[in-house]
Write an enzyme that holds these catalytic residues in place. Structure first.
Site, PDB file in Angstrom:
ATOM      1  N   PRO A   1       0.989  -1.229  -0.532  1.00  0.00           N
ATOM      2  CA  PRO A   1       0.157   0.363   0.021  1.00  0.00           C
ATOM      3  C   PRO A   1       0.929   1.387  -0.101  1.00  0.00           C
ATOM      4  O   PRO A   1       1.949   1.434   0.242  1.00  0.00           O
ATOM      5  CB  PRO A   1      -0.627  -0.026   1.032  1.00  0.00           C
ATOM      6  CG  PRO A   1      -0.758  -1.647   1.703  1.00  0.00           C
ATOM      7  CD  PRO A   1       0.572  -1.914   1.209  1.00  0.00           C
ATOM      8  N   GLU A   2       0.251   2.181  -1.211  1.00  0.00           N
ATOM      9  CA  GLU A   2       1.397   3.324  -0.953  1.00  0.00           C
ATOM     10  C   GLU A   2       0.579   5.019  -0.796  1.00  0.00           C
ATOM     11  O   GLU A   2      -0.485   4.210  -0.004  1.00  0.00           O
ATOM     12  CB  GLU A   2       1.815   3.400  -2.312  1.00  0.00           C
ATOM     13  CG  GLU A   2       2.326   2.730  -3.112  1.00  0.00           C
ATOM     14  CD  GLU A   2       2.802   2.241  -4.189  1.00  0.00           C
ATOM     15  OE1 GLU A   2       2.842   3.503  -5.318  1.00  0.00           O
ATOM     16  OE2 GLU A   2       3.336   1.226  -5.009  1.00  0.00           O
TER      17      GLU A   2
ATOM     18  N   LYS B   1       3.447   6.294   4.279  1.00  0.00           N
ATOM     19  CA  LYS B   1       3.253   5.033   4.621  1.00  0.00           C
ATOM     20  C   LYS B   1       2.148   4.657   5.489  1.00  0.00           C
ATOM     21  O   LYS B   1       1.913   3.589   5.810  1.00  0.00           O
ATOM     22  CB  LYS B   1       3.224   3.650   3.522  1.00  0.00           C
ATOM     23  CG  LYS B   1       3.961   4.440   1.943  1.00  0.00           C
ATOM     24  CD  LYS B   1       4.871   3.353   1.445  1.00  0.00           C
ATOM     25  CE  LYS B   1       4.998   4.221  -0.015  1.00  0.00           C
ATOM     26  NZ  LYS B   1       6.263   2.894  -0.811  1.00  0.00           N
TER      27      LYS B   1
ATOM     28  N   ARG C   1      13.991  -2.830  -8.576  1.00  0.00           N
ATOM     29  CA  ARG C   1      11.909  -2.622  -8.692  1.00  0.00           C
ATOM     30  C   ARG C   1      11.152  -2.297 -10.776  1.00  0.00           C
ATOM     31  O   ARG C   1      12.813  -1.323 -10.970  1.00  0.00           O
ATOM     32  CB  ARG C   1      11.886  -1.034  -7.943  1.00  0.00           C
ATOM     33  CG  ARG C   1      11.676  -0.960  -6.773  1.00  0.00           C
ATOM     34  CD  ARG C   1      11.179  -1.908  -5.846  1.00  0.00           C
ATOM     35  NE  ARG C   1       9.506  -1.904  -5.673  1.00  0.00           N
ATOM     36  CZ  ARG C   1       9.421  -1.012  -4.955  1.00  0.00           C
ATOM     37  NH1 ARG C   1       9.882  -0.740  -4.126  1.00  0.00           N
ATOM     38  NH2 ARG C   1       8.184  -0.639  -4.652  1.00  0.00           N
TER      39      ARG C   1
END
Length: 271
Positions: A2-3, A58, A261
């Site tokens: 979750p960002e 976050k 990433r």
């Protein structure tokens, strides 16, 4: 993971549902997350009333009337679930916050990369002391971004994901914001022009705000505390679209790796 938008949606939900509720008990089923859960968390929180819920980066932060705060990070797969006391528990329900009105918040985290700690005000300040600017604030602008980037010796996507510079802009929203701004993720951060910085700052805000309005992005694990999914993933331009045509120019979306990433972009639209 979750960002910022997902944690903002969660924090807003919790603000509506548990503000001014009294904690009656905290049950810990597994103390070993990425860092140990605060010892005596039940004693520290029992009887405390939730006075405010906010987000920093976050993290969701629950401030109480007892000068302590609950700090929660969802890690890779964590969820906060709003439920009644008697809801059947699941395997990965590591922490359960019980409230005096027979409702509860359950912290569920299959991969156990999350964080649940309790800090006093001084500790909370220290914990967040090296965090960067919040991108949804008025202070985050083209001027600010240009000043921030002028000495960065990394690509622009990596710069956006540096938590000590800007908080909350994770992999999904960095890719989407760069596409909207038509800036290649391969560009050197320090070489962006003022006009590009101005455009990028605006598109970061727009992308994050649009995602919040859509309830976040549900790709695998994320759900709102009510159990509802987000739907911003339906509006992605590039993220997860490898080998699919760009919505703007029909060029095939490219996937590369940057600092371990995944980065998605259109090498025709973004330069």
């Amino acid at each position: 993971m979750p960002e910022l938008p997902e944690v903002e949606v969660i924090s807003n939900f919790l603000l509506d549902k548990i503000k001014n509720k009294q904690i009656s008990n905290v049950i810990v089923n597994n103390w070993n997350l990425r860092a140990p859960i605060t010892k005596n968390i039940d004693d520290m929180l029992k009887g405390k009333v939730i006075r405010n819920i906010k987000r920093r980066g976050k993290y969701t932060i629950w401030n109480t009337d007892g000068s302590v705060a609950v700090i929660i990070h969802l890690g890779m797969s964590g969820k906060l679930i709003y439920a009644d006391h008697d809801q059947m528990r699941n395997k990965h329900d590591h922490v359960v916050f019980l409230f005096s009105d027979n409702t509860s918040i359950i912290f569920n985290d299959p991969r156990r990369f999350g964080l649940v700690i309790v800090l006093n005000k001084e500790q909370e300040t220290d914990f967040f002391s090296d965090f960067g600017i919040e991108p949804l604030t008025d202070e985050f602008s083209g001027d600010y971004l240009q000043e921030l980037l002028k000495n960065k010796k990394v690509n622009i996507k990596s710069a956006l994901m540096d938590n000590k510079s800007i908080v909350g802009v994770g992999n999904i929203y960095a890719s989407e914001s760069l596409f909207r701004a038509r800036i290649s993720p391969l560009r050197s951060a320090k070489n962006l022009t003022y006009r590009e910085c101005e455009k990028l700052a605006a598109e970061i805000k727009n992308t994050l705000s649009d995602a919040i309005a859509a309830g976040g992005s549900t790709l695998k694990d994320y759900a709102q505390p009510s159990g509802s999914a987000g739907y911003f993933q339906n509006n992605f331009y590039v993220y997860g679209k490898v080998q699919k045509p760009c919505k703007i120019c029909n060029n095939i979306i490219t996937l590369i790796r940057q600092n371990g990433r995944s980065t998605y972009f259109c090498n025709a639209c973004q330069n």
